[in-house]
Design an enzyme around this catalytic site. Structure first.
Site, mmCIF file in Angstrom:
data_model
loop_
_atom_site.group_PDB
_atom_site.id
_atom_site.type_symbol
_atom_site.label_atom_id
_atom_site.label_comp_id
_atom_site.label_asym_id
_atom_site.label_seq_id
_atom_site.Cartn_x
_atom_site.Cartn_y
_atom_site.Cartn_z
ATOM 1 N N ARG A 58 5.939 23.128 -21.284
ATOM 2 C CA ARG A 58 4.714 23.102 -22.101
ATOM 3 C C ARG A 58 4.429 21.699 -22.615
ATOM 4 O O ARG A 58 3.293 21.301 -22.814
ATOM 5 C CB ARG A 58 4.826 24.100 -23.280
ATOM 6 C CG ARG A 58 3.620 24.066 -24.204
ATOM 7 C CD ARG A 58 3.471 25.306 -25.076
ATOM 8 N NE ARG A 58 4.684 25.671 -25.763
ATOM 9 C CZ ARG A 58 5.201 25.016 -26.816
ATOM 10 N NH1 ARG A 58 4.599 23.953 -27.310
ATOM 11 N NH2 ARG A 58 6.321 25.427 -27.386
ATOM 12 N N TYR A 111 -21.746 25.013 -20.778
ATOM 13 C CA TYR A 111 -21.119 26.235 -20.282
ATOM 14 C C TYR A 111 -21.014 27.226 -21.452
ATOM 15 O O TYR A 111 -20.549 26.852 -22.543
ATOM 16 C CB TYR A 111 -19.755 25.898 -19.692
ATOM 17 C CG TYR A 111 -18.967 27.128 -19.308
ATOM 18 C CD1 TYR A 111 -19.495 28.046 -18.413
ATOM 19 C CD2 TYR A 111 -17.711 27.384 -19.851
ATOM 20 C CE1 TYR A 111 -18.796 29.193 -18.055
ATOM 21 C CE2 TYR A 111 -17.004 28.522 -19.505
ATOM 22 C CZ TYR A 111 -17.556 29.415 -18.608
ATOM 23 O OH TYR A 111 -16.871 30.545 -18.271
ATOM 24 N N ASP A 183 -18.366 16.357 -20.943
ATOM 25 C CA ASP A 183 -17.886 17.300 -19.926
ATOM 26 C C ASP A 183 -18.453 16.820 -18.588
ATOM 27 O O ASP A 183 -19.657 16.872 -18.347
ATOM 28 C CB ASP A 183 -18.372 18.721 -20.265
ATOM 29 C CG ASP A 183 -17.833 19.758 -19.280
ATOM 30 O OD1 ASP A 183 -17.567 19.396 -18.116
ATOM 31 O OD2 ASP A 183 -17.692 20.931 -19.675
ATOM 32 N N LYS A 208 -13.403 23.568 -10.625
ATOM 33 C CA LYS A 208 -14.623 23.290 -9.869
ATOM 34 C C LYS A 208 -14.375 22.196 -8.824
ATOM 35 O O LYS A 208 -13.523 22.360 -7.979
ATOM 36 C CB LYS A 208 -15.747 22.952 -10.848
ATOM 37 C CG LYS A 208 -15.829 23.912 -12.058
ATOM 38 C CD LYS A 208 -16.092 25.316 -11.635
ATOM 39 C CE LYS A 208 -16.179 26.373 -12.702
ATOM 40 N NZ LYS A 208 -15.538 26.244 -13.967
HETATM 41 N N1 LCS Z 1 -17.217 23.168 -18.385
HETATM 42 C C1 LCS Z 1 -18.147 23.497 -17.480
HETATM 43 C C2 LCS Z 1 -19.308 22.583 -17.232
HETATM 44 C C3 LCS Z 1 -18.032 24.704 -16.789
HETATM 45 O O1 LCS Z 1 -18.971 24.996 -15.884
HETATM 46 C C4 LCS Z 1 -16.933 25.553 -17.058
HETATM 47 C C5 LCS Z 1 -16.768 26.850 -16.360
HETATM 48 C C6 LCS Z 1 -16.006 25.176 -18.030
HETATM 49 C C7 LCS Z 1 -16.175 23.960 -18.661
HETATM 50 C C8 LCS Z 1 -14.810 26.029 -18.382
HETATM 51 O O2 LCS Z 1 -13.869 25.935 -17.389
HETATM 52 P P1 LCS Z 1 -12.800 27.083 -16.987
HETATM 53 O O3 LCS Z 1 -12.114 27.476 -18.234
HETATM 54 O O4 LCS Z 1 -13.591 28.227 -16.420
HETATM 55 O O5 LCS Z 1 -11.933 26.398 -16.004
HETATM 56 N N2 LCS Z 1 -17.895 27.249 -15.676
HETATM 57 C C9 LCS Z 1 -18.061 28.375 -15.037
HETATM 58 C C10 LCS Z 1 -19.270 28.727 -14.443
HETATM 59 O O6 LCS Z 1 -20.327 28.103 -14.511
HETATM 60 N N3 LCS Z 1 -19.114 29.843 -13.793
HETATM 61 O O7 LCS Z 1 -17.857 30.377 -13.989
HETATM 62 C C11 LCS Z 1 -17.101 29.449 -14.783
#
Ligand code: LCS
Length: 393
Positions: A58, A111, A183, A208
């Protein structure tokens, strides 16, 4: 191998990698929760910081460190902090930088859960948040309060594709003693380097583009400043949203082809955007590479390319959009984005369902908005898929 002065593609392959005693060509998965100390003194030294040995996964792990150092070089930052998810990265940053009584200004289109966690959770600890359209910097100026500590932007924004001027935000942040967090998920460091433009913190959902293969969830944070790094790392370790060694191995594999994947996907995206723009059943389309995008000029200077994300609305609104989503065969009807496969989804009822209707509309997340993440398939096949899907509307 030292890669600091090497090109981006060389960094993708080699930054952060280290040689083990067997000469492994890739960084192995150190699938262990804990590490044996050489002596009681060594254990004490690891905890006090006198020795930089590993203690517990961790807190740190060689496979995870390789990825953290890789991404830090890609973003031109001090160091990286890998997390279990993008939300883990966002929550760690909020936890480290906000206190009871402080205020954060955020892009209104972010998001969904990045906004939701402030509205529904951090609000319980007396953290105040304002959500504004940050593509107009005067909105940021107007939202400033004496207790504002953080400016948080997402550019291009999920799912509206609004683009915010990072350098202009950095100037506002500097003048008002704020920490600017960007972000960078929609771009990846291949297309945009927020730290070079003056941001203090950059973060990603590596689920992504960075991983790119729709097979893991993960996140990462990179800072420019060592003191800020330590503060955020502390929050991540104490909350316990660390990355797992296997996740780190997977993303080290995925990131190697980042530039190739993005080049191909954005080449496809421009052709698809042009196809949609001229289609009689399409009411509107927002893609940074089209001159009709309101921040096309800014996108041209701030981003190295226009990426592969777009949003559009059909003349028949949500009903028509639903039919399209139900009738495409190649594009997967699924959330997430930035993978090698093309995805289609409806933010208002899916990724941004947790935001109130009123706030969604104020942020431009309308009911007719369809989000499209272009993959690296043959572009003719993606266009054919959309063509036949649009035919039956
Ligand atoms: N930031 C952005 C711009 C995102 O699109 C997402 C997830 C996150 C942070 C969070 O990331 P995660 O915890 O899911 O790895 N976006 C998603 C979307 O547009 N569709 O499903 C997840």
């Amino acid at each position: 191998m030292k890669t600091k002065d090497k090109g981006f593609n060389t960094k993708l392959i080699h930054a952060g990698a280290f040689e083990d005693e067997f000469g492994s060509a890739t960084v192995p998965i150190y699938q262990t929760s804990t590490f044996k100390f050489k002596s009681a003194q060594h254990g004490a030294d690891c905890f006090s910081g006198k020795s930089d040995g590993y203690i517990y996964t961790r807190i740190g792990n060689p496979t995870i460190r390789a990825f953290e150092q890789n991404i830090a070089e890609l973003e031109n930052g001090f160091d990286g902090i890998a997390t279990s998810s993008g939300m883990g990265a966002i929550s760690s940053v909020y936890m480290a930088l906000l206190s009871a009584g402080s205020h954060i200004i955020s892009s209104d289109a972010v998001y969904g859960p990045a906004r939701g966690v402030l509205e529904q959770d951090f609000s319980r600890f007396n953290v105040d948040a304002s959500f504004v359209n940050t593509s107009k910097t005067e909105n940021i100026q107007a939202a400033l309060k004496p207790n504002t500590r953080v400016l948080y932007i997402e550019t291009p924004a999920n799912p509206t594709m609004e683009i915010t001027d990072i350098a202009a935000c950095a100037k506002i942040a500097k003048e008002n003693n704020l920490i600017l967090v960007v972000d960078n998920t929609f771009c990846s460091p291949y297309l945009q380097k927020p730290l070079d433009l003056g941001a203090d913190v950059v973060l990603h959902s590596i689920t992504k583009f960075i991983n790119g293969h729709a097979d893991i969830v993960g996140g990462v944070i990179v800072t420019k400043d060592p003191v800020l790094y330590k503060k955020i790392r502390h929050s991540m370790v104490y909350i316990g949203c660390n990355m797992d060694p296997t996740q780190a191995f997977m993303v080290l594999r995925g990131v190697r082809t980042l530039a190739l994947r993005i080049e191909r996907a954005q080449e496809n995206a421009l052709k698809i955007a042009n196809f949609l723009q001229s289609h009689p059943k399409v009411e509107w389309i927002k893609y940074p590479g089209l001159t009709t995008h309101p921040q096309y000029e800014l996108a041209k200077t701030q981003m190295k390319g226009f990426g592969s994300m777009m949003s559009f609305g059909l003349k028949g609104g949500y009903d028509a959009g639903k039919k399209l989503m139900d009738n495409v065969h190649l594009a997967l009807l699924a959330v997430s984005l930035g993978g090698v496969e093309t995805l289609i989804q409806h933010p208002a009822s899916m990724t941004h369902a947790g935001i109130s209707k009123e706030n969604k509309l104020a942020a431009g997340i309308t009911d007719d908005l369809i989000r499209f993440s272009v993959g690296i398939e043959d572009v003719e096949d993606i266009i054919e898929d959309l063509k036949q899907g649009l035919l039956i509307i």
